[in-house]
Write a protein that holds these residues in place. Structure first.
Motif, PDB file in Angstrom:
ATOM      1  N   ASN A  63       6.708   9.559   5.420  1.00 17.19           N
ATOM      2  CA  ASN A  63       7.705   9.155   4.829  1.00 17.19           C
ATOM      3  C   ASN A  63       7.992   7.652   4.677  1.00 17.19           C
ATOM      4  OD1 ASN A  63       8.568  11.947   5.481  1.00 17.19           O
ATOM      5  ND2 ASN A  63      10.031  11.384   7.276  1.00 17.19           N
ATOM      6  N   CYS A  64       7.485   6.896   5.425  1.00 18.75           N
ATOM      7  CA  CYS A  64       7.563   5.570   5.179  1.00 18.75           C
ATOM      8  C   CYS A  64       6.422   4.769   4.248  1.00 18.75           C
ATOM      9  CB  CYS A  64       7.490   4.676   6.321  1.00 18.75           C
ATOM     10  SG  CYS A  64       8.760   5.149   7.561  1.00 18.75           S
ATOM     11  N   VAL A  65       5.060   5.364   4.274  1.00 18.83           N
ATOM     12  CA  VAL A  65       4.220   4.473   3.689  1.00 18.83           C
ATOM     13  C   VAL A  65       3.769   5.280   2.337  1.00 18.83           C
ATOM     14  CG1 VAL A  65       1.744   3.888   3.970  1.00 18.83           C
ATOM     15  CG2 VAL A  65       3.153   3.977   5.990  1.00 18.83           C
ATOM     16  N   PRO A  66       3.885   4.558   1.208  1.00 24.82           N
ATOM     17  CA  PRO A  66       3.441   5.349   0.035  1.00 24.82           C
ATOM     18  C   PRO A  66       2.212   5.629  -0.485  1.00 24.82           C
ATOM     19  CG  PRO A  66       3.772   2.879  -0.250  1.00 24.82           C
ATOM     20  CD  PRO A  66       4.283   3.054   1.264  1.00 24.82           C
ATOM     21  N   LEU A  67       1.802   6.266  -1.407  1.00 21.42           N
ATOM     22  CA  LEU A  67       0.470   6.459  -1.685  1.00 21.42           C
ATOM     23  C   LEU A  67       0.278   5.505  -2.577  1.00 21.42           C
ATOM     24  CD1 LEU A  67       0.595  10.353  -2.836  1.00 21.42           C
ATOM     25  CD2 LEU A  67      -0.632   9.477  -0.999  1.00 21.42           C
ATOM     26  N   VAL A  68      -0.924   4.757  -2.412  1.00 25.16           N
ATOM     27  CA  VAL A  68      -1.317   3.725  -3.215  1.00 25.16           C
ATOM     28  C   VAL A  68      -2.667   3.778  -3.980  1.00 25.16           C
ATOM     29  CG1 VAL A  68       0.143   1.800  -2.065  1.00 25.16           C
ATOM     30  CG2 VAL A  68      -2.205   2.449  -1.334  1.00 25.16           C
ATOM     31  N   THR A  69      -2.865   2.804  -4.969  1.00 23.95           N
ATOM     32  CA  THR A  69      -4.225   2.892  -5.518  1.00 23.95           C
ATOM     33  C   THR A  69      -4.616   1.247  -5.192  1.00 23.95           C
ATOM     34  OG1 THR A  69      -3.236   1.889  -7.672  1.00 23.95           O
ATOM     35  CG2 THR A  69      -3.682   4.419  -7.509  1.00 23.95           C
ATOM     36  N   HIS A  70      -5.847   1.216  -5.891  1.00 23.97           N
ATOM     37  CA  HIS A  70      -6.542  -0.296  -5.321  1.00 23.97           C
ATOM     38  C   HIS A  70      -5.546  -1.295  -6.284  1.00 23.97           C
ATOM     39  CE1 HIS A  70      -8.973  -3.675  -5.700  1.00 23.97           C
ATOM     40  NE2 HIS A  70      -9.752  -3.522  -4.595  1.00 23.97           N
ATOM     41  N   GLN A  71      -4.951  -1.018  -7.267  1.00 22.28           N
ATOM     42  CA  GLN A  71      -4.305  -1.895  -8.041  1.00 22.28           C
ATOM     43  C   GLN A  71      -3.012  -2.273  -7.245  1.00 22.28           C
ATOM     44  OE1 GLN A  71      -3.254   0.016 -12.014  1.00 22.28           O
ATOM     45  NE2 GLN A  71      -3.044  -2.200 -12.826  1.00 22.28           N
ATOM     46  N   TYR A  76      -2.059  -8.069  -2.098  1.00 20.31           N
ATOM     47  CA  TYR A  76      -2.378  -8.317  -0.709  1.00 20.31           C
ATOM     48  C   TYR A  76      -3.835  -8.570  -0.751  1.00 20.31           C
ATOM     49  CZ  TYR A  76       1.964  -5.752  -0.039  1.00 20.31           C
ATOM     50  OH  TYR A  76       3.118  -5.199  -0.010  1.00 20.31           O
ATOM     51  N   ILE A  77      -4.558  -8.036  -1.258  1.00 18.20           N
ATOM     52  CA  ILE A  77      -6.265  -8.303  -1.210  1.00 18.20           C
ATOM     53  C   ILE A  77      -6.589  -9.721  -1.880  1.00 18.20           C
ATOM     54  CG2 ILE A  77      -8.427  -7.691  -2.095  1.00 18.20           C
ATOM     55  CD1 ILE A  77      -7.454  -4.629  -1.614  1.00 18.20           C
ATOM     56  N   ASN A  78      -5.730  -9.827  -3.042  1.00 19.83           N
ATOM     57  CA  ASN A  78      -6.010 -11.339  -3.643  1.00 19.83           C
ATOM     58  C   ASN A  78      -5.506 -12.597  -2.587  1.00 19.83           C
ATOM     59  OD1 ASN A  78      -7.051 -10.101  -5.675  1.00 19.83           O
ATOM     60  ND2 ASN A  78      -5.092 -10.385  -6.803  1.00 19.83           N
ATOM     61  N   LYS A 107     -15.404  -2.541 -13.568  1.00 18.81           N
ATOM     62  CA  LYS A 107     -15.571  -3.869 -12.848  1.00 18.81           C
ATOM     63  C   LYS A 107     -15.380  -3.537 -11.243  1.00 18.81           C
ATOM     64  CE  LYS A 107     -10.840  -5.874 -13.215  1.00 18.81           C
ATOM     65  NZ  LYS A 107     -10.109  -5.273 -12.078  1.00 18.81           N
ATOM     66  N   PRO A 108     -16.483  -4.371 -10.412  1.00 23.91           N
ATOM     67  CA  PRO A 108     -16.323  -4.502  -9.248  1.00 23.91           C
ATOM     68  C   PRO A 108     -14.852  -4.626  -8.431  1.00 23.91           C
ATOM     69  CG  PRO A 108     -17.905  -5.780  -9.737  1.00 23.91           C
ATOM     70  CD  PRO A 108     -17.246  -5.612 -10.851  1.00 23.91           C
ATOM     71  N   LYS A 109     -14.514  -4.110  -7.232  1.00 25.04           N
ATOM     72  CA  LYS A 109     -13.210  -4.294  -6.702  1.00 25.04           C
ATOM     73  C   LYS A 109     -13.639  -4.717  -5.239  1.00 25.04           C
ATOM     74  CE  LYS A 109     -12.623   0.223  -6.587  1.00 25.04           C
ATOM     75  NZ  LYS A 109     -11.983   1.505  -6.668  1.00 25.04           N
ATOM     76  N   PHE A 110     -12.779  -5.730  -4.715  1.00 24.66           N
ATOM     77  CA  PHE A 110     -12.771  -6.118  -3.509  1.00 24.66           C
ATOM     78  C   PHE A 110     -12.047  -5.149  -2.329  1.00 24.66           C
ATOM     79  CE2 PHE A 110     -13.433 -10.346  -5.432  1.00 24.66           C
ATOM     80  CZ  PHE A 110     -14.491 -10.819  -4.656  1.00 24.66           C
ATOM     81  N   ARG A 403      -3.082   5.412   3.129  1.00 24.00           N
ATOM     82  CA  ARG A 403      -2.629   6.305   1.914  1.00 24.00           C
ATOM     83  C   ARG A 403      -3.298   5.873   0.866  1.00 24.00           C
ATOM     84  NH1 ARG A 403       2.570   9.221   1.796  1.00 24.00           N
ATOM     85  NH2 ARG A 403       1.462  11.100   2.056  1.00 24.00           N
ATOM     86  N   TYR A 404      -4.340   5.691   0.761  1.00 29.79           N
ATOM     87  CA  TYR A 404      -5.136   4.989  -0.336  1.00 29.79           C
ATOM     88  C   TYR A 404      -5.735   6.158  -1.204  1.00 29.79           C
ATOM     89  CZ  TYR A 404      -8.957   2.048  -2.661  1.00 29.79           C
ATOM     90  OH  TYR A 404      -9.423   1.326  -3.532  1.00 29.79           O
ATOM     91  N   ARG A 405      -5.586   6.203  -2.198  1.00 29.96           N
ATOM     92  CA  ARG A 405      -6.271   7.418  -3.271  1.00 29.96           C
ATOM     93  C   ARG A 405      -7.426   6.594  -3.808  1.00 29.96           C
ATOM     94  NH1 ARG A 405      -1.467   9.774  -7.044  1.00 29.96           N
ATOM     95  NH2 ARG A 405      -3.194  10.797  -7.611  1.00 29.96           N
ATOM     96  N   LEU A 406      -8.592   7.543  -3.278  1.00 31.13           N
ATOM     97  CA  LEU A 406      -9.906   6.978  -3.579  1.00 31.13           C
ATOM     98  C   LEU A 406     -10.302   7.410  -5.077  1.00 31.13           C
ATOM     99  CD1 LEU A 406     -12.132   6.007  -1.756  1.00 31.13           C
ATOM    100  CD2 LEU A 406     -12.961   8.214  -1.218  1.00 31.13           C
TER     101      LEU A 406
END
Ligand code: AMP
Length: 580
Positions: A63-71, A76-78, A107-110, A403-406
């Motif tokens: 309910n609280c955490v959304p599905l996300v992609t790397h983008q 946050y990663i930056n 392109k590679p992703k961190f 909830r990271y879409r691989l």
């Protein structure tokens, strides 16, 4: 003495018992795993902002955490890459980043790396080893492992960065673990960490030959590196044999750390040089090269499914009667599943999800159901998946991905106790599509296999291939690019081109082709070495040979790869398969 310690290190029966226990109770283990990840990371800013307020149950999480992609996570990663050491995605700040190979996206992703991910790697390796070793026992010995570190560097903010495999190799416990799994690499560390992969590959091959009687398995992370290594062997074997005969390393290895490390193991051995030469002369078209060179090898090991399947034919040729065993299923972001059915050939491999290494959700695939277009169905939990259905995997890891879409699509083939066994199907974004057609990398593979039978009649083979859609002119059309082992006549290429066009059996494609909604397929042949240039391009971006996967469908934004391909075209033809 060392051997005793190694034996004590991994108690295989216990590993299998633990696996049985967690897979029998997969639903509860998932709830526990999620609870632990959320509790351990309760200080993370990302989670605090989502209002979980200490709740760790799957429903509140959903309910609280959304599905996300790397983008979505890039901001946050930056910040982490720029040196913000606060608790951003995890309670304990991330200090190391993995660079995913990025071969599918261009392109590679961190992505974050931490000790907990190392622990899951150990669990996965131990589990598959315990099952593998029951079927194909190996005694003390060495592994000829074609593994390479990527460039290691610091991000702008000072975080260590390298590919996930590099972070793994660099962990001080890695070598210890590999010893315990009787898979200690026969090459010294300097070879794995060498700055030039051509030179490292040469030294790996040389070490393999020096320790040829001790080699118990031949492996790499992905099968591509094994095929690449033995193709290189075909070219360089005389130099390798000369080095062994004289005990002097070829001048073409120039990196001092490699020369120094190799000087400690390379001694003149004319007898061995003669034996190797005689064995090679006795081979017919390199069939069975691996068991001939390494008579005590028990199997060939590495990821052999998905985009690696096209290399199986060549790998089988080199492996002769030796079994090919696919390894585990994971990504730089986190591990997913392990191979506990090592006797299955790679084409029917099953990957069994380890419920204690992450929290997994599965988005059902619409598979042509048009009512789903634009709307993603609700993800289901690990134990709710259905046999025969395809799903996109969503992972929650101990390294700060929630909830990271691989981006991988898998099919549920069955259950091991209560945990699913998966077949890898495809990357979700890898599709050839112009209008209503939809061809996956598997469809492309089947078409290429069919058409390359015509080449085989000419004693030629497709060394590697890729594709893209050309929509610069209307109607758009598919472009298939082949690197071939020799020169094919115009006539044969024309037949191959027609065969490719006819082999895409997707109804959207064939119906569009018939009414010219999609133009005639084009086959382009590129110069020998073009795919090597693509590999080098990715290495230049920070990727590692160990993790390289040829991009099978090149997106229009992947301009550099398209440029390399276009600059190297030596022949092209257009299909007439649908001409009336
Ligand atoms: P990387 O970008 O190097 O982290 O590669 C991870 C990707 O490689 C996964 O998301 C999959 O698409 C692919 N992959 C990893 N393991 C397997 C496997 N056993 N079979 C097929 N594809 C795999």
């Amino acid at each position: 003495m060392l051997e005793r310690r190694v034996e004590d290190f991994i108690n295989m029966e216990k590993v299998i018992e633990e696996f049985e226990a967690v897979t029998k109770d997969a639903g509860r283990v998932q709830i526990e795993t999620l609870r632990k990840i959320l509790e351990d990371n309760s200080e993370a800013e990302y989670l605090q902002n989502l209002g979980l307020n200490g709740r760790t149950d799957p429903q509140s999480f959903k309910n609280c955490v959304p599905l996300v992609t790397h983008q979505d996570l890039e901001p946050y990663i930056n910040r982490m890459i720029d040196g913000d050491l606060s608790s951003i995605l995890t309670s304990n700040p991330i200090t190391t980043m993995s660079l995913s190979s990025g071969t599918t996206q261009g392109k590679p992703k961190f992505v974050p790396w931490n000790d907990e991910l190392f622990e899951t790697t150990v669990q996965i390796y131990k589990t598959s080893f315990a099952f593998r070793n029951k079927e194909f026992p190996i005694t003390s010995g060495k592994a000829l492992s074609f593994i390479y570190s990527s460039k290691q560097f610091k991000t702008k903010g000072g975080l260590a960065a390298g590919t996930a495999t590099t972070n793994l190799f660099r962990n001080s416990r890695y070598i210890q673990q590999m010893q315990a799994l009787k898979s200690q690499c026969c090459s010294p560390e300097e070879v794995i960490f060498g700055p030039d992969f051509h030179q490292s590959l040469y030294c790996h091959l040389l070490c393999g030959l020096i320790f040829c009687d001790e080699v118990q398995l031949v492996s790499s992370t992905f099968a591509h590196s094994i095929v690449h290594a033995f193709r290189t062997f075909e070219q360089l074997w005389e130099d390798l044999v000369a080095d062994i005969r004289d005990g002097v390393l070829t001048d073409s290895v120039t990196v001092p750390s490699l020369r120094n490390a190799m000087s400690k193991i390379l001694k003149p051995d004319p007898d061995l040089a003669n034996i190797i030469k005689t064995k090679i002369m006795g081979l017919s078209n390199w069939y069975g090269l691996i068991p001939e060179l390494f008579p005590n090898a028990k199997y060939v090991y590495g990821i052999m499914t998905g985009s690696m399947e096209p290399y199986l034919k060549k790998l089988r040729h080199y492996a002769g009667e030796l079994p090919l065993l696919t390894s585990d299923y994971g990504s730089s972001e986190g591990w997913i599943a392990t191979n506990v059915n090592p006797t299955l050939p790679p084409e029917s491999a099953l990957y069994t999800v380890l419920p204690q290494i992450g929290y997994f959700e599965f988005i059902p695939q619409n598979n042509g159901d048009s009512s789903f277009i634009g709307v993603d169905p609700e993800p289901v939990g690990l134990t709710q998946v259905k046999i025969g259905e395809e799903y996109e995997i969503v992972i929650t890891t101990p390294a700060g991905l929630y909830r990271y879409r691989l981006g991988d699509v898998v099919k549920v083939m069955g259950f091991y106790n209560s945990t699913p066994q998966l077949k890898f199907i495809r990357r979700s974004n890898l599709l050839l599509t112009i209008n209503i057609d939809k061809n996956t990398e598997k469809d492309l593979q089947l078409a290429v296999e069919e058409a390359s039978k015509l080449l085989a009649e000419e004693k030629l083979e497709v060394v590697d291939y890729t594709s893209y859609v050309d929509v610069s002119k209307d109607p758009g059309h598919y472009v298939i690019i082949w690197e071939i082992s020799g020169e094919a006549s115009e006539e044969v290429l024309g037949e191959c081109c027609n065969c490719l066009d006819k082999s895409f059996v997707d109804a959207g494609y064939t119906s569009s082709r018939k009414v010219n909604g999609i133009g005639a397929l084009e086959l382009r042949v590129v110069r020998r070495g073009t795919f090597q240039k693509i590999l080098e391009h990715y290495i230049g971006l920070g990727s590692a040979v160990s993790q390289f996967k040829t991009p099978r469908c090149v997106g229009s934004n992947n301009t550099k790869v398209l440029q390399i391909l276009n600059e190297n075209v030596v022949n092209k033809c257009i299909s007439s398969a649908f001409n009336n």
